[in-house]
Write an enzyme that holds these catalytic residues in place. Sequence first.
Site, short mmCIF file in Angstrom:
data_model
loop_
_atom_site.label_atom_id
_atom_site.label_comp_id
_atom_site.label_asym_id
_atom_site.label_seq_id
_atom_site.Cartn_x
_atom_site.Cartn_y
_atom_site.Cartn_z
N TYR A 141 -18.75 8.09 28.17
CA TYR A 141 -17.96 9.23 27.75
C TYR A 141 -18.85 10.45 27.49
O TYR A 141 -18.60 11.55 28.00
CB TYR A 141 -17.17 8.89 26.48
N ASN A 170 -16.59 15.28 14.10
CA ASN A 170 -15.38 14.47 13.91
C ASN A 170 -14.19 15.36 13.59
O ASN A 170 -14.02 15.80 12.45
CB ASN A 170 -15.60 13.45 12.78
N ARG A 281 -21.01 -2.05 14.73
CA ARG A 281 -20.60 -1.86 16.11
C ARG A 281 -21.80 -1.38 16.92
O ARG A 281 -22.57 -0.55 16.44
CB ARG A 281 -19.48 -0.84 16.22
#
Length: 328
Positions: A141, A170, A281
């Site tokens: 991305y 964000n 993650r």
Amino acid sequence: MKVLVTGGAGYIGSHVVEMLVEKGYEVVVFDNLSAGHRSAVHKDATLVVGDLLNKGDLEKLFAAHQFEGILHFASHILVGESMEKPFKYFNDNMAAIWNVLEFATANGVKRFILSSTAALFDDPERIPISEDEPLKPGSVYGETKYMAERTLMWMDRIYGLRYCALRYFNACGAHPNGHIGEDHHPESHLIPITLQVALGQRDSLAIYGSDYDTPDGTCVRDYVHVLDLAEAHILALEALGNGPSRVYNLGSGTGYSVKEVVEVARQVTGHAIPTVETERRPGDLPRLIADSTRIKRELGWAPEFDNLHVIIETAWNWHQKHPNGFEE
């Protein structure tokens, strides 16, 4: 000025469209509604349903309208998915911008605003992150946004198409009156997921990693209100009228950890919001904080919603009024 907003039925795009309309722009939204929402588009904007991957749709669009500027939001945006389905992102994201640029340059468009990303900065050398930080995308991305910025550099050199790439950190919050807000399927952003727990739509919030080198062990991120982003788009669009192409990092300049976001959400909503700590993650960085000094100095950008409590209040207002999002 007549402007085209691709992906203008999406989260950030719809807020930008509303501000453009309020400032007197003539706005045409082009969206395939795969992720956007028809009812998110301002009533005074023209919605054209079509696909940037279909040159026939674009041919009809540019035959019907003469645009002075384009704001490009249409994109697949999920970092994790881009690593699982790289060709979806390379094929769709790049073909979309190449197609719209082909028609833009053929029709004399001279201003282009790109919705770019902080995903260009994987493992930054300095925090906060300025525009001088080396570009090292950490995902497919991010790579597509890097390629988009490089493409625009060539369009400027060859055709004189002035552009501004706005690298968001964000994006969050919602319009204060609660009529438009964040509605993704699936939802992947921290604040709306946290508020879904407060609404009882999720049992708990997963915290991915609590052993980072940060004050409380959770990842720190920079949250910037969607209306402040919208204002930056319009300032950039106007600046391109008599100025060079440029890039800007957009954030509040303040970092909040996952646990801090949850605690503020508890204060705003009055709900417990249970959390479950789990493994990290892959690819998550400890800190991502923007240095937005350049756009403040050059364009006079002055974020209005620079308080996390206020940002989450606007998001909570939206989610309470629209617990199931845009029901169309």
